[in-house]
Design an enzyme around this catalytic site. Structure first.
Site, PDB file in Angstrom:
ATOM      1  N   GLY A 180      15.293  38.348-122.017  1.00  0.00           N
ATOM      2  CA  GLY A 180      14.601  37.175-121.513  1.00  0.00           C
ATOM      3  C   GLY A 180      13.980  37.453-120.161  1.00  0.00           C
ATOM      4  O   GLY A 180      14.350  38.401-119.461  1.00  0.00           O
ATOM      5  N   CYS A 181      13.023  36.623-119.765  1.00  0.00           N
ATOM      6  CA  CYS A 181      12.313  36.868-118.500  1.00  0.00           C
ATOM      7  C   CYS A 181      13.229  36.668-117.293  1.00  0.00           C
ATOM      8  O   CYS A 181      13.224  37.484-116.369  1.00  0.00           O
ATOM      9  CB  CYS A 181      11.076  35.982-118.409  1.00  0.00           C
ATOM     10  SG  CYS A 181      11.382  34.216-118.671  1.00  0.00           S
ATOM     11  N   TYR A 182      14.026  35.605-117.273  1.00  0.00           N
ATOM     12  CA  TYR A 182      14.963  35.417-116.168  1.00  0.00           C
ATOM     13  C   TYR A 182      15.994  36.545-116.100  1.00  0.00           C
ATOM     14  O   TYR A 182      16.280  37.071-115.013  1.00  0.00           O
ATOM     15  CB  TYR A 182      15.684  34.074-116.283  1.00  0.00           C
ATOM     16  CG  TYR A 182      14.909  32.873-115.811  1.00  0.00           C
ATOM     17  CD1 TYR A 182      14.395  32.796-114.522  1.00  0.00           C
ATOM     18  CD2 TYR A 182      14.709  31.776-116.647  1.00  0.00           C
ATOM     19  CE1 TYR A 182      13.694  31.678-114.083  1.00  0.00           C
ATOM     20  CE2 TYR A 182      14.012  30.651-116.222  1.00  0.00           C
ATOM     21  CZ  TYR A 182      13.507  30.606-114.935  1.00  0.00           C
ATOM     22  OH  TYR A 182      12.824  29.505-114.498  1.00  0.00           O
ATOM     23  N   PRO A 183      16.594  36.943-117.220  1.00  0.00           N
ATOM     24  CA  PRO A 183      17.543  38.060-117.149  1.00  0.00           C
ATOM     25  C   PRO A 183      16.930  39.355-116.635  1.00  0.00           C
ATOM     26  O   PRO A 183      17.626  40.137-115.973  1.00  0.00           O
ATOM     27  CB  PRO A 183      18.018  38.199-118.610  1.00  0.00           C
ATOM     28  CG  PRO A 183      17.922  36.817-119.153  1.00  0.00           C
ATOM     29  CD  PRO A 183      16.677  36.262-118.530  1.00  0.00           C
ATOM     30  N   THR A 184      15.653  39.607-116.914  1.00  0.00           N
ATOM     31  CA  THR A 184      15.047  40.855-116.454  1.00  0.00           C
ATOM     32  C   THR A 184      15.178  41.001-114.943  1.00  0.00           C
ATOM     33  O   THR A 184      15.679  41.997-114.428  1.00  0.00           O
ATOM     34  CB  THR A 184      13.576  40.932-116.879  1.00  0.00           C
ATOM     35  OG1 THR A 184      13.506  40.958-118.310  1.00  0.00           O
ATOM     36  CG2 THR A 184      12.909  42.182-116.325  1.00  0.00           C
TER      37      THR A 184
END
Length: 343
Positions: A145-149
């Site tokens: 996901g974008c936040y986890p990246t």
């Protein structure tokens, strides 16, 4: 050998970004381009920036359309990828930009997504400790996901080096509106989003929370406790993440910075900035690069890491193509050499 590549969900932001980047990949021929409700329309009417593909007609997102390609990118809502992937050949490299195959924990998937767990694929974040080697030769890849990246890249070096405590990790991240997808939502229209910031998914309920915990726990070798709060920022794309964690007693400030320097000094896309220089989302706009800076707050005993990433590029499509390159043995940066855009 030229790769024949299909892209599903091509009318959305993630699918469009995959196509934008694939258009510059020297080893790729773009095959079928599919959508669901927009099938039958020309791509140029929905993604006008993709000039070279403007006359291509979107096909339905069906297994028969996607079969026969070397690589298939699934840029679909969560819950939509698993059934399609299960019908594709084991010889086909399937890269899921959705959430279906990211989590190892079936209970966590069911709690946060409310549907049966489809299983776990190799995690497409090569810079996360222990992940790159799992991508080599893979034929199924789950894109983070974008936040986890940004969150994982920000704190993983400290956990991997053993300088951070696993308890009381706090992450607050601000995302551009494209992170919510292209569907019309009242809170995302211009009059609501412009000049405004707002939180959402507060109190540990955002669906990326278990994914961040999973990745940090991989790096730490033990379960990490996390408070994660996302916010919506009045910009189209980009994420600015502020991540903090307690550092262990007896660890010096030079040791802390050395952990991040060692982790990223040889990475092509992740950059620890010179001391005194702080990240901005605009500096990574449209690129697969990640920039970060850290500070040691000795009064609170915490390390503070600020990370900037483009949610659609490194946070989705760029990370997917980077993982494809690793899986198939191409140089990792193939098709991903673009720098950020300024001003």
């Amino acid at each position: 050998m030229t790769l024949r590549v299909a892209v599903s969900g091509a009318s959305g932001y993630a699918g469009g970004e995959v196509l934008r980047l694939l258009s510059s990949h020297p080893e790729v021929e773009i095959g079928s381009i599919t959508a669901h409700s927009n099938a039958g329309q020309k791509l140029g009417g929905l993604q006008p920036h993709l000039h070279a593909l403007a006359d291509r007609v979107l096909e339905p997102t069906e297994v028969e359309v996607l079969r026969g390609h070397d690589v298939v990118f699934l840029a679909l809502p969560h819950g939509a990828s698993a059934d399609i992937a299960a019908e594709l050949s084991d010889d086909t490299l399937v890269i899921d930009a959705g959430a279906d195959h990211r989590l190892e924990s079936t209970p966590m998937w069911e709690k946060f997504y409310g549907s049966p767990h489809a299983g776990t694929w190799p995690y497409g974040l090569p810079e996360l400790p222990g992940r790159r080697e799992k991508l080599v030769g893979a034929r199924r890849i789950a894109v983070p996901g974008c936040y986890p990246t940004g969150s994982l890249l920000g704190l993983a070096p400290g956990f991997d080096a053993g300088v951070l405590e696993a308890e009381d990790v706090v992450i607050v991240a601000a995302s551009g509106t494209s992170g919510a997808g292209k569907s019309l939502k009242p809170h995302l229209i211009g009059s609501e989003a412009m000049g405004n910031m707002s939180p959402y998914g507060v109190g540990g309920v955002h669906r990326h929370t278990p994914e961040i915990i999973q990745g940090l726990s991989w790096a730490a070798g033990e379960e990490v406790s996390l408070s994660f709060t996302p916010t919506l920022a009045p910009m189209p794309r980009g994420i600015l993440t502020t991540a903090t964690a307690k550092f262990k007693r007896g660890v010096s400030v030079p040791e802390i910075r050395a952990a991040w320097d060692k982790a990223y000094r040889d990475e092509q896309f992740v950059h620890l900035l010179p001391e005194g220089q702080w990240p901005s989302t605009k500096s990574v706009l449209g690129s697969n690069h990640v920039v970060m800076q850290l500070a040691v707050d000795e009064s609170s005993g915490r390390v503070v890491v600020v990370v900037a990433v483009d949610n659609l590029t490194k946070g989705t499509a760029g990370g997917a193509i980077q993982s494809m390159n690793v899986a198939l043995g191409y140089p990792e940066g193939t098709g991903l050499t673009a720098q950020g855009v300024a001003p």
